[in-house]
Design a protein around this motif. Structure first.
Motif, PDB file in Angstrom:
ATOM      1  N   THR A  92      90.315  31.966   2.896  1.00 60.72           N
ATOM      2  CA  THR A  92      90.036  31.025   1.830  1.00 60.72           C
ATOM      3  C   THR A  92      88.541  30.795   1.714  1.00 60.72           C
ATOM      4  O   THR A  92      87.872  30.530   2.691  1.00 60.72           O
ATOM      5  CB  THR A  92      90.701  29.662   2.086  1.00 60.72           C
ATOM      6  OG1 THR A  92      91.642  29.814   3.121  1.00 60.72           O
ATOM      7  CG2 THR A  92      91.354  29.141   0.838  1.00 60.72           C
ATOM      8  N   ALA A  93      88.069  30.952   0.508  1.00 64.45           N
ATOM      9  CA  ALA A  93      86.662  30.705   0.283  1.00 64.45           C
ATOM     10  C   ALA A  93      86.459  29.206   0.164  1.00 64.45           C
ATOM     11  O   ALA A  93      87.062  28.564  -0.673  1.00 64.45           O
ATOM     12  CB  ALA A  93      86.225  31.390  -0.990  1.00 64.45           C
ATOM     13  N   ARG A  94      85.643  28.678   1.028  1.00 64.12           N
ATOM     14  CA  ARG A  94      85.389  27.245   0.959  1.00 64.12           C
ATOM     15  C   ARG A  94      84.281  26.975  -0.046  1.00 64.12           C
ATOM     16  O   ARG A  94      83.309  27.711  -0.118  1.00 64.12           O
ATOM     17  CB  ARG A  94      84.982  26.711   2.332  1.00 64.12           C
ATOM     18  CG  ARG A  94      86.046  25.838   2.965  1.00 64.12           C
ATOM     19  CD  ARG A  94      85.696  25.459   4.385  1.00 64.12           C
ATOM     20  NE  ARG A  94      85.658  26.616   5.268  1.00 64.12           N
ATOM     21  CZ  ARG A  94      84.584  26.955   5.969  1.00 64.12           C
ATOM     22  NH1 ARG A  94      83.477  26.245   5.892  1.00 64.12           N
ATOM     23  NH2 ARG A  94      84.617  28.016   6.760  1.00 64.12           N
ATOM     24  N   PRO A  95      84.424  25.916  -0.819  1.00 64.41           N
ATOM     25  CA  PRO A  95      83.349  25.608  -1.764  1.00 64.41           C
ATOM     26  C   PRO A  95      82.092  25.232  -0.987  1.00 64.41           C
ATOM     27  O   PRO A  95      82.172  24.540   0.019  1.00 64.41           O
ATOM     28  CB  PRO A  95      83.874  24.408  -2.552  1.00 64.41           C
ATOM     29  CG  PRO A  95      85.013  23.853  -1.755  1.00 64.41           C
ATOM     30  CD  PRO A  95      85.516  24.926  -0.842  1.00 64.41           C
ATOM     31  N   THR A  96      80.982  25.711  -1.464  1.00 64.55           N
ATOM     32  CA  THR A  96      79.739  25.445  -0.732  1.00 64.55           C
ATOM     33  C   THR A  96      79.262  24.041  -1.039  1.00 64.55           C
ATOM     34  O   THR A  96      79.124  23.667  -2.196  1.00 64.55           O
ATOM     35  CB  THR A  96      78.628  26.406  -1.194  1.00 64.55           C
ATOM     36  OG1 THR A  96      79.184  27.271  -2.167  1.00 64.55           O
ATOM     37  CG2 THR A  96      78.047  27.168  -0.066  1.00 64.55           C
ATOM     38  N   ALA A  97      79.022  23.315  -0.004  1.00 63.12           N
ATOM     39  CA  ALA A  97      78.492  21.973  -0.216  1.00 63.12           C
ATOM     40  C   ALA A  97      77.022  22.102  -0.582  1.00 63.12           C
ATOM     41  O   ALA A  97      76.292  22.856   0.044  1.00 63.12           O
ATOM     42  CB  ALA A  97      78.645  21.164   1.065  1.00 63.12           C
ATOM     43  N   ALA A  98      76.619  21.411  -1.586  1.00 61.20           N
ATOM     44  CA  ALA A  98      75.201  21.450  -1.955  1.00 61.20           C
ATOM     45  C   ALA A  98      74.407  20.843  -0.817  1.00 61.20           C
ATOM     46  O   ALA A  98      74.753  19.773  -0.318  1.00 61.20           O
ATOM     47  CB  ALA A  98      74.977  20.664  -3.233  1.00 61.20           C
ATOM     48  N   SER A  99      73.366  21.533  -0.378  1.00 58.04           N
ATOM     49  CA  SER A  99      72.606  21.011   0.752  1.00 58.04           C
ATOM     50  C   SER A  99      71.866  19.755   0.308  1.00 58.04           C
ATOM     51  O   SER A  99      71.321  19.699  -0.788  1.00 58.04           O
ATOM     52  CB  SER A  99      71.621  22.061   1.264  1.00 58.04           C
ATOM     53  OG  SER A  99      70.879  22.564   0.178  1.00 58.04           O
ATOM     54  N   ARG A 100      71.876  18.770   1.190  1.00 60.77           N
ATOM     55  CA  ARG A 100      71.255  17.498   0.837  1.00 60.77           C
ATOM     56  C   ARG A 100      69.738  17.650   0.781  1.00 60.77           C
ATOM     57  O   ARG A 100      69.134  18.203   1.676  1.00 60.77           O
ATOM     58  CB  ARG A 100      71.644  16.454   1.885  1.00 60.77           C
ATOM     59  CG  ARG A 100      71.038  15.096   1.616  1.00 60.77           C
ATOM     60  CD  ARG A 100      72.058  13.983   1.782  1.00 60.77           C
ATOM     61  NE  ARG A 100      73.363  14.258   1.249  1.00 60.77           N
ATOM     62  CZ  ARG A 100      74.490  13.780   1.762  1.00 60.77           C
ATOM     63  NH1 ARG A 100      74.462  13.043   2.818  1.00 60.77           N
ATOM     64  NH2 ARG A 100      75.650  14.051   1.207  1.00 60.77           N
ATOM     65  N   PRO A 101      69.128  17.188  -0.278  1.00 64.50           N
ATOM     66  CA  PRO A 101      67.663  17.297  -0.367  1.00 64.50           C
ATOM     67  C   PRO A 101      67.003  16.613   0.818  1.00 64.50           C
ATOM     68  O   PRO A 101      67.320  15.473   1.134  1.00 64.50           O
ATOM     69  CB  PRO A 101      67.329  16.554  -1.651  1.00 64.50           C
ATOM     70  CG  PRO A 101      68.602  16.484  -2.432  1.00 64.50           C
ATOM     71  CD  PRO A 101      69.728  16.524  -1.424  1.00 64.50           C
ATOM     72  N   ALA A 102      66.107  17.358   1.492  1.00 64.87           N
ATOM     73  CA  ALA A 102      65.516  16.840   2.716  1.00 64.87           C
ATOM     74  C   ALA A 102      64.400  15.844   2.417  1.00 64.87           C
ATOM     75  O   ALA A 102      64.101  14.978   3.201  1.00 64.87           O
ATOM     76  CB  ALA A 102      64.984  17.984   3.566  1.00 64.87           C
ATOM     77  N   SER A 103      63.772  16.007   1.287  1.00 60.68           N
ATOM     78  CA  SER A 103      62.635  15.158   1.005  1.00 60.68           C
ATOM     79  C   SER A 103      62.572  14.901  -0.494  1.00 60.68           C
ATOM     80  O   SER A 103      63.333  15.456  -1.265  1.00 60.68           O
ATOM     81  CB  SER A 103      61.358  15.855   1.455  1.00 60.68           C
ATOM     82  OG  SER A 103      61.194  17.012   0.657  1.00 60.68           O
ATOM     83  N   GLU A 104      61.631  14.082  -0.884  1.00 58.78           N
ATOM     84  CA  GLU A 104      61.465  13.782  -2.299  1.00 58.78           C
ATOM     85  C   GLU A 104      61.032  15.034  -3.065  1.00 58.78           C
ATOM     86  O   GLU A 104      61.482  15.304  -4.158  1.00 58.78           O
ATOM     87  CB  GLU A 104      60.403  12.690  -2.465  1.00 58.78           C
ATOM     88  CG  GLU A 104      60.894  11.513  -3.284  1.00 58.78           C
ATOM     89  CD  GLU A 104      59.928  10.363  -3.174  1.00 58.78           C
ATOM     90  OE1 GLU A 104      58.906  10.416  -3.872  1.00 58.78           O
ATOM     91  OE2 GLU A 104      60.199   9.441  -2.375  1.00 58.78           O
TER      92      GLU A 104
END
Lengths: 99, 340
Positions: B15-27
């Protein structure tokens, strides 16, 4: 890097093809080859199997200097407020005809 | 020529898992992300040195390299038939087609390399069995009719998949696909024409064509990937402008386009449920055997082992050529330096 004995991969080349006499060479992709003569041969097989070109340039990819996309605004924005550089900026009476 | 219109995870797992958008590390990163999103929303293009989310880059590397591997492995079933082509004309055509597949693989590897992966890494992933390629090549090509059917149906399905990729949001991939699509039409037409010739031959030849169609039809429908409801990856791909048309929609287009072609050819498609649906304005078709499909994707198809082994052997047997070319280039350089 070019003289390192550990080099296992053929270096990368950018390929430019002139599609027709009178037109400019246009970038069409890249490929790996051992040297420039080899790169030209490969480019012929990979990018011109159907008479897509009459001349090929190959350039080692690492020799290309490119502008930084992050500096796009500083580089290109100043041109956007110089509309007087375009012919349509000037109003010429109709009776002058095409100018 | 070939892609399946989904990209499966290269490691094990179905099963292909949906990719979680990586959380922006900085402004700063948040601003870059906003810029990227805006460009995607405006249907703009992303180029190699532009900022892009890590997940977007990873998805593209996986999809483009799987696509490239498919082209390269796709040379094998047809390559087998070059020495057995029924005439010099068919042999020349088949050689040209197989060479095209090799070329397509090379365009695509180059496109993937613009994302920061190396040719060596991609080949290693393919040869170690870690990377996937289109499962269609894990079925055998038993006789000459298969060559025609592969061109007509397999390349036909690939064209449906690939045309929308010419508008992919990643510039180098889209440009490579424009080049590929220009060449695909030859592949499909030569296959269909080879079948037309066989259909005008003896009853035994006509039977061969029908038999090959029967064996390939369902595999080709599966090439479009799992039904939309079961492909969570698709939504993310659509959001990113990598995927433009859903699996089911592409599959339907393929069925609708192929049924009349089969009629002209004089073969039937092996699906009792296949019939025109006036209300939908499309052909209805039967259920696809997804268990069999996943079995093959996950390495248990009839030809998985043999294809990979052949590919690895070709690579190993070619090692001396790669080394000789480097040695020659080195010698030339030294000679030039001495002369200077």
């Amino acid at each position: 890097m070019s003289n390192a004995p550990a080099l296992k991969d053929w270096p990368l080349w950018e390929v430019f093809v002139r599609s027709k006499q009178g037109l400019e060479h246009k970038h069409c992709g890249s490929l790996h080859a051992s040297d420039s003569a080899h790169a030209l041969q490969m480019a012929r097989d990979v990018y011109t199997r159907r008479q897509e070109g009459v001349s090929i340039w190959v350039v080692p990819s690492h020799l290309i200097a490119a502008s930084d996309p992050g500096e796009k605004d500083q580089l290109f924005e100043p041109a956007s407020d110089k509309i007087y550089r375009h012919p349509t900026f000037y109003e010429i009476p109709d009776e002058v005809g095409h100018m | 020529m070939y892609t399946q219109s989904f990209s499966v995870p290269d490691d094990e797992g179905k099963t292909a898992r949906p990719t979680a958008a990586s959380r922006p590390a900085s402004e700063r990163e948040a601003a870059l992300q906003a810029q990227f999103d805006a460009r995607i929303d405006a249907d703009g293009r992303i180029e190699p040195r532009d900022w892009m989310p890590e997940a977007y880059r990873k998805t593209l590397v996986r999809q483009i390299s799987q696509h490239a591997h498919s082209e390269i492995v796709g040379m094998l079933p047809e390559g087998n038939w070059i020495s057995r082509a029924p005439s010099l004309k068919r042999k020349a055509i088949l050689i040209a087609k197989v060479q095209d597949e090799g070329g397509h693989g090379l365009y695509l590897y180059s496109a993937a390399e613009t994302l920061g992966t190396s040719r060596e890494d991609m080949l290693e992933a393919l040869h170690s069995g870690r990377a996937k390629y289109s499962s269609i090549f894990n079925y055998p090509a038993l006789n000459w009719a298969d060559m025609g059917v592969i061109g007509w149906l397999v390349d036909g399905a690939a064209i449906m998949n690939q045309i929308p990729l010419c508008r992919c949001s990643y510039g180098p991939y889209a440009r490579a696909m424009v080049r590929v699509c220009k060449e695909e039409s030859f592949h499909q037409r030569q296959g269909y024409e080879a079948l037309l010739v066989m259909m005008k031959g003896t009853q035994a030849q006509r039977d061969m064509v029908q038999d090959a169609v029967n064996r390939w039809w369902w595999k080709c429908l599966a090439m479009f990937g799992p039904p939309d409801a079961d492909s969570p990856h698709s939504a993310q791909g659509m959001r990113w402008g990598i995927k433009r048309i859903s699996n089911d929609e592409l599959r339907q287009k393929f069925v609708d386009a192929t049924v009349p072609q089969a009629q002209v050819l004089g073969v039937t498609l092996p699906d009792p449920d296949l019939k025109w649906n006036e209300a939908r304005g499309h052909y209805d078709y039967g259920a696809i055997d997804w268990d069999e499909f996943w079995q093959t994707v996950n390495g248990h198809g009839p030809m998985n082992k043999e294809r990979l082994a052949t590919r690895v052997k070709a690579h190993d047997d070619g090692a001396w050529v790669r080394e000789a070319a480097l040695a020659h280039a080195d010698k030339q350089q030294q000679r030039a330096r001495k002369a200077a």
